[in-house]
Scaffold this motif. Structure first.
Motif, PDB file in Angstrom:
ATOM      1  N   ASN A 207      -8.694  12.077  34.050  1.00 14.11           N
ATOM      2  CA  ASN A 207      -9.883  11.543  33.053  1.00 14.11           C
ATOM      3  C   ASN A 207     -11.359  12.077  33.059  1.00 14.11           C
ATOM      4  O   ASN A 207     -11.782  12.084  34.226  1.00 14.11           O
ATOM      5  CB  ASN A 207      -9.861   9.750  33.180  1.00 14.11           C
ATOM      6  N   ARG A 208     -11.763  12.196  31.967  1.00 10.13           N
ATOM      7  CA  ARG A 208     -13.218  12.758  31.882  1.00 10.13           C
ATOM      8  C   ARG A 208     -13.955  11.539  31.913  1.00 10.13           C
ATOM      9  O   ARG A 208     -13.648  10.543  30.878  1.00 10.13           O
ATOM     10  CB  ARG A 208     -13.377  13.616  30.831  1.00 10.13           C
ATOM     11  N   ILE A 209     -15.120  11.345  32.519  1.00  7.83           N
ATOM     12  CA  ILE A 209     -15.905  10.084  32.307  1.00  7.83           C
ATOM     13  C   ILE A 209     -17.208  10.868  31.980  1.00  7.83           C
ATOM     14  O   ILE A 209     -17.988  11.438  32.643  1.00  7.83           O
ATOM     15  CB  ILE A 209     -16.079   9.331  33.689  1.00  7.83           C
ATOM     16  N   TYR A 210     -17.838  10.289  30.553  1.00  9.21           N
ATOM     17  CA  TYR A 210     -18.750  10.924  30.044  1.00  9.21           C
ATOM     18  C   TYR A 210     -20.063   9.843  30.261  1.00  9.21           C
ATOM     19  O   TYR A 210     -19.777   8.585  29.948  1.00  9.21           O
ATOM     20  CB  TYR A 210     -18.642  11.023  28.461  1.00  9.21           C
ATOM     21  N   SER A 211     -21.338  10.481  30.791  1.00  9.03           N
ATOM     22  CA  SER A 211     -22.145   9.587  30.752  1.00  9.03           C
ATOM     23  C   SER A 211     -23.247   9.352  29.503  1.00  9.03           C
ATOM     24  O   SER A 211     -23.025   9.902  28.651  1.00  9.03           O
ATOM     25  CB  SER A 211     -23.184  10.354  31.565  1.00  9.03           C
ATOM     26  N   PRO A 212     -23.870   8.401  29.507  1.00  6.21           N
ATOM     27  CA  PRO A 212     -25.046   8.280  28.176  1.00  6.21           C
ATOM     28  C   PRO A 212     -25.674   9.716  27.845  1.00  6.21           C
ATOM     29  O   PRO A 212     -25.878   9.877  26.849  1.00  6.21           O
ATOM     30  CB  PRO A 212     -26.154   7.086  28.647  1.00  6.21           C
ATOM     31  N   ALA A 213     -26.132  10.208  28.870  1.00  7.16           N
ATOM     32  CA  ALA A 213     -26.834  11.508  28.756  1.00  7.16           C
ATOM     33  C   ALA A 213     -25.765  12.559  27.957  1.00  7.16           C
ATOM     34  O   ALA A 213     -26.292  13.477  27.118  1.00  7.16           O
ATOM     35  CB  ALA A 213     -27.204  12.234  29.877  1.00  7.16           C
ATOM     36  N   ASP A 214     -24.488  12.612  28.301  1.00  8.05           N
ATOM     37  CA  ASP A 214     -23.451  13.323  27.776  1.00  8.05           C
ATOM     38  C   ASP A 214     -23.011  12.800  26.119  1.00  8.05           C
ATOM     39  O   ASP A 214     -23.007  13.742  25.261  1.00  8.05           O
ATOM     40  CB  ASP A 214     -22.045  13.168  28.395  1.00  8.05           C
ATOM     41  N   ARG A 215     -23.231  11.705  26.032  1.00  8.21           N
ATOM     42  CA  ARG A 215     -23.115  11.228  24.622  1.00  8.21           C
ATOM     43  C   ARG A 215     -24.369  11.624  23.851  1.00  8.21           C
ATOM     44  O   ARG A 215     -24.065  11.979  22.801  1.00  8.21           O
ATOM     45  CB  ARG A 215     -23.137   9.619  24.596  1.00  8.21           C
ATOM     46  N   VAL A 216     -25.634  11.539  24.331  1.00  5.39           N
ATOM     47  CA  VAL A 216     -26.585  12.075  23.737  1.00  5.39           C
ATOM     48  C   VAL A 216     -26.488  13.434  23.166  1.00  5.39           C
ATOM     49  O   VAL A 216     -27.003  13.947  22.244  1.00  5.39           O
ATOM     50  CB  VAL A 216     -28.289  11.569  24.213  1.00  5.39           C
ATOM     51  N   ALA A 217     -26.251  14.357  24.220  1.00  2.00           N
ATOM     52  CA  ALA A 217     -26.099  15.661  24.257  1.00  2.00           C
ATOM     53  C   ALA A 217     -25.058  15.994  23.089  1.00  2.00           C
ATOM     54  O   ALA A 217     -25.235  16.951  22.343  1.00  2.00           O
ATOM     55  CB  ALA A 217     -25.743  16.339  25.468  1.00  2.00           C
ATOM     56  N   LEU A 218     -23.795  15.347  22.895  1.00  2.00           N
ATOM     57  CA  LEU A 218     -23.011  15.491  22.015  1.00  2.00           C
ATOM     58  C   LEU A 218     -23.724  15.262  20.700  1.00  2.00           C
ATOM     59  O   LEU A 218     -23.418  15.854  19.654  1.00  2.00           O
ATOM     60  CB  LEU A 218     -21.715  14.636  22.215  1.00  2.00           C
ATOM     61  N   LYS A 219     -24.211  14.147  20.657  1.00  2.00           N
ATOM     62  CA  LYS A 219     -24.832  13.728  19.194  1.00  2.00           C
ATOM     63  C   LYS A 219     -26.048  14.740  18.948  1.00  2.00           C
ATOM     64  O   LYS A 219     -26.010  15.277  17.683  1.00  2.00           O
ATOM     65  CB  LYS A 219     -25.768  12.338  19.417  1.00  2.00           C
ATOM     66  N   LEU A 220     -26.646  15.306  19.857  1.00  2.00           N
ATOM     67  CA  LEU A 220     -27.716  16.493  19.509  1.00  2.00           C
ATOM     68  C   LEU A 220     -27.024  17.704  19.087  1.00  2.00           C
ATOM     69  O   LEU A 220     -27.190  18.490  18.073  1.00  2.00           O
ATOM     70  CB  LEU A 220     -28.729  16.742  20.530  1.00  2.00           C
ATOM     71  N   ILE A 221     -25.959  18.058  19.787  1.00  2.00           N
ATOM     72  CA  ILE A 221     -25.154  19.332  19.430  1.00  2.00           C
ATOM     73  C   ILE A 221     -24.557  19.050  17.968  1.00  2.00           C
ATOM     74  O   ILE A 221     -24.541  20.196  17.118  1.00  2.00           O
ATOM     75  CB  ILE A 221     -23.720  19.350  20.478  1.00  2.00           C
ATOM     76  N   LEU A 222     -23.967  18.113  17.670  1.00  2.00           N
ATOM     77  CA  LEU A 222     -23.402  17.758  16.210  1.00  2.00           C
ATOM     78  C   LEU A 222     -24.723  17.923  15.320  1.00  2.00           C
ATOM     79  O   LEU A 222     -24.503  18.324  14.241  1.00  2.00           O
ATOM     80  CB  LEU A 222     -22.777  16.664  16.155  1.00  2.00           C
ATOM     81  N   ARG A 223     -25.770  17.352  15.627  1.00  2.58           N
ATOM     82  CA  ARG A 223     -26.963  17.309  14.592  1.00  2.58           C
ATOM     83  C   ARG A 223     -27.265  18.833  14.562  1.00  2.58           C
ATOM     84  O   ARG A 223     -27.482  19.068  13.371  1.00  2.58           O
ATOM     85  CB  ARG A 223     -28.058  16.558  15.299  1.00  2.58           C
TER      86      ARG A 223
END
Length: 128
Positions: A38-54
């Protein structure tokens, strides 16, 4: 409220596939912790994903997004990151303006060519 996310949570939130998230992970843009398989993503990973998609929506390459994301340091003055982002935005805007101009010229050329073809056809039409 959870401080971590699994891959399905993020995929559902951002309306992307889990394969997309794993791709960004393979590229080193996301670095989740592991608990077995299982992968466990941090809030920082979530923000990074949001920025990648933006960044993707803005036309940035993954490398450009990576450069901007890695410049961010929470709790610090991030003026360099913001200046870099502004520069990239202006660069992309310039590219899009040039593409728009090129398309407008192409449209005029197409209209002119169509008119010439229609005139040529009219001259070929038999007169009664």
């Amino acid at each position: 409220m959870s401080n971590t996310y699994n891959i399905s949570d993020l995929a559902a939130e951002f309306d992307i596939t889990t394969r997309t998230i794993r791709f960004y992970e393979e590229k080193g843009l996301l670095k989740p912790e592991r608990n077995g398989n299982n992968r466990i993503y941090s809030p920082a990973d979530r923000v990074a994903l949001k920025l990648i998609l933006r960044g993707k929506r803005l036309g940035f390459t993954l490398e450009e997004s990576r450069d901007i994301i890695t410049m961010y340091h929470p709790g610090q003055n991030n003026a360099d990151q913001l200046h870099s982002l502004i520069s990239k935005i202006r660069e992309k805007r310039g590219q899009l303006e040039q593409q728009l101009h090129d398309l407008e010229v192409m449209m005029l050329d197409l209209e002119s060519s169509e008119e010439k073809c229609l005139l040529a056809l009219a001259e070929l039409a038999p007169t009664s």
